[in-house]
Scaffold this active site. Structure first.
Site, PDB file in Angstrom:
ATOM      1  CG  ASP A   1      18.391  11.178 -11.108  1.00 51.77           C
ATOM      2  OD1 ASP A   1      18.327  10.030 -11.573  1.00 51.77           O
ATOM      3  OD2 ASP A   1      18.262  12.202 -11.807  1.00 51.77           O
TER       4      ASP A   1
ATOM      5  CE  LYS B   1      -1.323   4.535  -2.036  1.00 47.93           C
ATOM      6  NZ  LYS B   1      -2.046   3.975  -0.872  1.00 47.93           N
TER       7      LYS B   1
ATOM      8  CG  HIS C   1      -7.522   8.100  -0.856  1.00 47.75           C
ATOM      9  ND1 HIS C   1      -6.181   7.961  -1.165  1.00 47.75           N
ATOM     10  CD2 HIS C   1      -8.038   6.855  -0.910  1.00 47.75           C
ATOM     11  CE1 HIS C   1      -5.910   6.689  -1.413  1.00 47.75           C
ATOM     12  NE2 HIS C   1      -7.008   5.993  -1.260  1.00 47.75           N
TER      13      HIS C   1
ATOM     14  CG  HIS D   1      -2.076   0.898   1.167  1.00 46.24           C
ATOM     15  ND1 HIS D   1      -2.259   1.936   2.053  1.00 46.24           N
ATOM     16  CD2 HIS D   1      -3.124   0.958   0.306  1.00 46.24           C
ATOM     17  CE1 HIS D   1      -3.363   2.585   1.762  1.00 46.24           C
ATOM     18  NE2 HIS D   1      -3.907   2.021   0.706  1.00 46.24           N
TER      19      HIS D   1
ATOM     20  CG  ASP E   1       1.732  20.011  20.740  1.00 53.18           C
ATOM     21  OD1 ASP E   1       0.545  20.174  21.079  1.00 53.18           O
ATOM     22  OD2 ASP E   1       2.543  19.351  21.413  1.00 53.18           O
TER      23      ASP E   1
ATOM     24  CE  LYS F   1      -4.118   6.731   2.319  1.00 53.60           C
ATOM     25  NZ  LYS F   1      -5.533   6.546   2.405  1.00 53.60           N
TER      26      LYS F   1
END
Length: 416
Positions: free
Chosen positions: A121, A116, A287, A114, A294, A289
């Protein structure tokens, strides 16, 4: 194995939705000259997927080593022609946990790749929750998703690059030439890369959350697509609210999967009773996350706060200490809450509680123990399969054989 280290001297840029993310990633890939490593759950064969494909082919044509790792469950419908164009350009493609279908149904339901992640380089990295799909473009309207990623440079690239190499099969890794890393000081952000896998880093992401929540003094703002965390996570949020921390949750009010909202709502009364503020975001499917604590701590990545992400999937989050990013994301999230969200009241959440209580109890404890149940299935570790051209063109070979048979039949008829 212990968790990663905090790295000083990094730069960070927030990327909101596909409009920011795809422009930045595709440009970086096209400019690559040494190496491109891409990991993702989903690539769809739409204009975004085609844009990624062409950028990767261009990078390979410029001499860069290009490796794409996709999940076989999330990315299962790419045409053979689409994949073959990349393989013919010299791009290495890996499938995570390839499994045969049973009666047309996919069987690799759990322990998904899952993450991403993109590394360019050995000097530029991207981490977030955005897949390669037109659904992440806000212009698509009702089907659009609200999501986030970050672009980073600096010493943290050593950890991101090492993590990305660790996701490669031995066969692919052996073909890659070493790439010198550029880890010069690029800014003032402190960062830590946390991974979740099914071997040594099973709780690293959740532990980073819990440490920060316990230390919170003023505010916690959390926006997450699939919110059904562990009991200890819920308890720490409630305890933070009890000691005077302003805890704000922005959750799905227009979910892409309806049961998600049902699961999240099982936790509402428990949190609202102690002063946690909950907003359901209604403009589009949430979608993201992301979380803020603080005025300095932030996290952006692929991990939801649900049993799949916290106990089964392979995930990657960046934890970032940077006041500027924290304030930018805080203002953005509170703007979403004010303009496009509905506040949830304790009275509304408790309505019908007397008859829903048994169902809430059963569902909560089933889902909390679900990872252990899923753990009985045999897919426990990394299974990577490099693709070859011969693997992805079965229908083309069928067409070719039919054309050859027709040609031979036509010649036979002419000769007779």
């Amino acid at each position: 194995m212990k968790q990663g280290q905090w790295r000083d001297g990094n730069s960070v840029e927030l990327l909101i939705n596909g409009e920011d993310f795809f422009t930045a990633v595709f440009q970086a890939i096209r400019s690559a000259r040494r190496q491109v490593l891409v990991e993702t759950f989903i690539i769809f064969e739409d204009r975004i997927g085609e844009g990624l494909q062409q950028a990767l082919i261009e990078a390979a044509g410029n001499g860069a080593q290009v490796v794409v790792t996709v999940d076989d469950y999330g990315t299962c419908d790419l045409s053979s022609a689409f994949v073959k164009q990349m393989i013919d350009a010299g791009i290495h493609i890996q499938l995570f946990d390839p499994q045969p279908r049973l009666l047309g149904m996919r069987t690799n339901l759990f322990r998904r790749l899952h993450r991403k992640v993109v590394v360019i380089d050995g000097e530029l990295g991207f981490i977030g929750g955005i897949n390669y799909s037109v659904d992440h473009m806000t212009e698509t309207g009702l089907t659009a998703k609200q999501d986030y990623a970050v672009r980073v440079r600096g010493p943290i690239i050593a950890d991101i690059h090492r993590s990305a190499l660790g996701m490669l099969s031995a066969a692919v890794r052996e073909r890659l030439a070493p790439v010198p890393l550029r880890l010069e000081q690029a800014g003032h952000a402190r960062m830590l890369l946390a991974e979740r896998d099914n071997r040594q880093h099973t709780t690293d992401i959740e532990e980073q959350y819990l440490q920060a929540i316990r230390a919170a003094n003023s505010r916690i703002t959390l926006a997450n697509a699939y919110f059904f965390p562990s009991y200890r996570f819920l308890r720490e949020l409630r305890n933070a609210a009890r000691r005077g921390v302003k805890v704000t949750l922005i959750l799905q009010g227009k979910p892409d999967m309806p049961f998600v909202r049902v699961c999240s709502r099982l936790t509402y009364t428990y949190l609202l009773r102690d002063g946690v503020v909950i907003h359901e975001y209604k403009q589009r499917a949430l979608h993201g996350k992301v979380a803020l604590i603080d005025h300095e701590w932030s996290t952006v990545g692929s991990s939801n706060l649900d049993p799949l992400s916290l106990a089964l999937n392979l995930e990657a989050n960046l934890f970032i200490r940077d006041a500027s990013l924290n304030q930018q994301l805080q203002e953005h999230l509170l703007g979403l809450a004010a303009a496009h969200s509905v506040p949830i009241t304790l009275k509304g959440a408790a309505r019908g509680q007397w008859w829903r209580a048994p169902m809430i109890f059963l569902c909560f404890h089933f889902l909390r123990h679900f990872p252990a149940i899923a753990g009985l299935f045999p897919v426990h570790g990394m299974r990577l399969k490099p693709l070859r051209a011969a693997d992805v063109m079965p229908e083309a070979r069928v067409v070719e054989e039919r054309q050859q048979a027709a040609h031979e039949l036509s010649n036979s008829e002419k000769s007779s």
